[in-house]
Design a protein around this motif. Sequence first.
Motif, PDB file in Angstrom:
ATOM      1  N   GLN A 118     -12.558   2.123   6.874  1.00 33.36           N
ATOM      2  CA  GLN A 118     -11.319   2.199   7.620  1.00 33.36           C
ATOM      3  C   GLN A 118     -10.335   1.133   7.140  1.00 33.36           C
ATOM      4  N   ALA A 119     -10.861  -0.072   6.872  1.00 34.23           N
ATOM      5  CA  ALA A 119      -9.996  -1.139   6.372  1.00 34.23           C
ATOM      6  C   ALA A 119      -9.419  -0.780   5.004  1.00 34.23           C
ATOM      7  N   SER A 120     -10.253  -0.144   4.171  1.00 27.09           N
ATOM      8  CA  SER A 120      -9.789   0.277   2.852  1.00 27.09           C
ATOM      9  C   SER A 120      -8.707   1.363   2.975  1.00 27.09           C
ATOM     10  N   GLU A 121      -8.887   2.276   3.923  1.00 28.91           N
ATOM     11  CA  GLU A 121      -7.892   3.339   4.136  1.00 28.91           C
ATOM     12  C   GLU A 121      -6.573   2.750   4.624  1.00 28.91           C
ATOM     13  N   ILE A 122      -6.663   1.758   5.517  1.00 25.86           N
ATOM     14  CA  ILE A 122      -5.446   1.123   6.028  1.00 25.86           C
ATOM     15  C   ILE A 122      -4.716   0.391   4.904  1.00 25.86           C
ATOM     16  N   ARG A 123      -5.474  -0.319   4.047  1.00 23.18           N
ATOM     17  CA  ARG A 123      -4.846  -1.031   2.923  1.00 23.18           C
ATOM     18  C   ARG A 123      -4.169  -0.039   1.972  1.00 23.18           C
ATOM     19  N   SER A 124      -4.804   1.122   1.770  1.00 24.66           N
ATOM     20  CA  SER A 124      -4.216   2.145   0.910  1.00 24.66           C
ATOM     21  C   SER A 124      -2.923   2.697   1.521  1.00 24.66           C
ATOM     22  N   LEU A 125      -2.936   2.920   2.844  1.00 27.74           N
ATOM     23  CA  LEU A 125      -1.729   3.383   3.523  1.00 27.74           C
ATOM     24  C   LEU A 125      -0.612   2.354   3.427  1.00 27.74           C
ATOM     25  N   GLU A 126      -0.939   1.104   3.660  1.00 32.62           N
ATOM     26  CA  GLU A 126       0.067   0.039   3.590  1.00 32.62           C
ATOM     27  C   GLU A 126       0.645  -0.082   2.186  1.00 32.62           C
ATOM     28  N   SER A 127      -0.208   0.123   1.170  1.00 33.35           N
ATOM     29  CA  SER A 127       0.261   0.029  -0.213  1.00 33.35           C
ATOM     30  C   SER A 127       1.236   1.160  -0.526  1.00 33.35           C
ATOM     31  N   ARG A 128       0.907   2.378  -0.066  1.00 32.12           N
ATOM     32  CA  ARG A 128       1.791   3.511  -0.341  1.00 32.12           C
ATOM     33  C   ARG A 128       3.115   3.388   0.418  1.00 32.12           C
ATOM     34  N   LEU A 129       3.046   2.907   1.655  1.00 38.91           N
ATOM     35  CA  LEU A 129       4.248   2.807   2.466  1.00 38.91           C
ATOM     36  C   LEU A 129       5.129   1.625   2.069  1.00 38.91           C
ATOM     37  N   SER A 130       4.542   0.648   1.391  1.00 39.00           N
ATOM     38  CA  SER A 130       5.340  -0.520   1.008  1.00 39.00           C
ATOM     39  C   SER A 130       6.469  -0.143   0.055  1.00 39.00           C
ATOM     40  N   SER A 131       6.265   0.946  -0.704  1.00 40.30           N
ATOM     41  CA  SER A 131       7.311   1.397  -1.621  1.00 40.30           C
ATOM     42  C   SER A 131       8.262   2.398  -0.981  1.00 40.30           C
ATOM     43  N   LEU A 132       7.914   2.898   0.194  1.00 38.04           N
ATOM     44  CA  LEU A 132       8.733   3.889   0.879  1.00 38.04           C
ATOM     45  C   LEU A 132       9.425   3.345   2.113  1.00 38.04           C
ATOM     46  N   GLU A 133       8.810   2.392   2.762  1.00 31.04           N
ATOM     47  CA  GLU A 133       9.307   1.881   4.036  1.00 31.04           C
ATOM     48  C   GLU A 133       9.362   0.352   4.016  1.00 31.04           C
ATOM     49  N   ASP A 134      10.008  -0.183   5.024  1.00 30.73           N
ATOM     50  CA  ASP A 134      10.033  -1.619   5.242  1.00 30.73           C
ATOM     51  C   ASP A 134       8.792  -1.971   6.050  1.00 30.73           C
TER      52      ASP A 134
END
Length: 500
Positions: free
Chosen positions: A12-28
């Motif tokens: 779950q932590a790995s999935e959250i880090r992956s989500l945060e990485s993808r959103l860092s380029s799309l969102e603030d």
Amino acid sequence: MGVTSSRQDDAQASEIRSLESRLSSLEDLPALRALFSRLTNSSNLIPLDVLKENFKLEVGDLQCSPDSQLDILRQNVGFGIVDTIFHTEENGVSWKFFLKGIEKCHQPSISMKAGLTGHITYLELQDFIWLCWLMEYVTRPKESNSSLHLPSVDSIIKSAQMACTDNSVDKSKFPVEKLQKWMLRAIPRLPFSLFNFIQSRVCQIPVSTQDNSVSSDAEEQPNLQTSEGSIKNQLLGPSIAWAVGLSLLDTLGAKILSCSFSWNPDVTSLLYRSAIHGKGMNRFWVQMEGYNGAVLILIQGYTLNTSENNVSTDSAEEKWLLGAIVSDGFVNKNGFYGDRNCCIFSLQPVTHPFRPSGRGSNFVYSHSHVGTSASYLQQQRGPQGIAFGGSIGKERVFLDEDFMHIFIRHHAIDKTYEPGQLLPDQGYQVIKGKVTEVEAWGFGGAETREKQAQYQNRKDLFVEQKRKVDLQSFGNWADSPEKMMLDMVSDPNKVQREER
């Protein structure tokens, strides 16, 4: 069991880090964290009622027709967003599912799928497009004295009707599957209204609702402030700006779309209007020369009876409106030019863009014999006027030099732009129309307009210097008439050369 639980936590932590990485380029991402922290309770979850409240669409009192459900849709926007986009757990939305929901908002098709199944009616489609307009409206800064007016969307819906109900007996119902495909092709920016609204709520963009009384009357539109002041009855009103902006996904589309909500002279300016500057290529060129930015030209007219060359009817309902995007401004030359950023439009009574097909390069033609540095013979090679698509002599759209008539041909002669009818029931015959109004709007911003002013100032100085030289040369001739007579006998063309 402890090992299994640890592995689940790591996954779950790995999935959250992956989500945060993808959103860092799309969102603030810091804004997302701040919003989540502000909305969460002691269980580190966002309660559903709190999340729905955050996505409420507040625009004041809506004054719609009795059969419109727009106000009900507006009140349920928050519920629809949470139920459709965010996956809820038992007591709320966790950080992981909050990020997943935000990521889902970046999928343009999500707004098309929200609660739409089977068929929708004409009125439901109208309310849906208006709802998208309201979601765009609340994301933009408002002037203190601005009032809200819903744009007319009749031409957009009529275009959908033609595309989605060809073989249907009931023209008042639209198959959702066909409607989605048509929207993504004809008005691809519409789905981003939901994304922009959610982003504004996530990033906490301040929204003003002062004096937001809405009227559904399409004729009741505000006077838009331009560089020429307050102009009534202009072609580029909120409805046309909304229709054109929805069809373009680039930066220019966003600029044009913004004119549906407020008028910013730093973004756009009226370059030419035939009712103000006069009709004809010469008057047009005086206003347009030196402007090297994106231009939207609008041409309003009505069809003439080709057999008698008379107007079939002069009623406002019979008038149609065509438009075109010229990506880098008009150029006075006797050949086609432009690039793939050009586009032509049918805007009224139906709205439809005709983008470059990739099979031709005859995007724009504009030529006037006055104001060119070319020789007289070079000037005569091409016809005077403005054209889009086709070829010389067989243009898909041709506006004559006097801006009195426009000729529209079948798309079969045009390889540059997509096929389709620019006017309803357009056949293979050439349509001759009477032009009532022409407008050209520049979207290059204040800097482009300033460069145009500098260009025109230099041109005026050059013309004035040339005039003084010509006067001086004429004075020398007048002082020696005998020499003038001898020169005319020895070289008859010398006087003409000196005068030029």
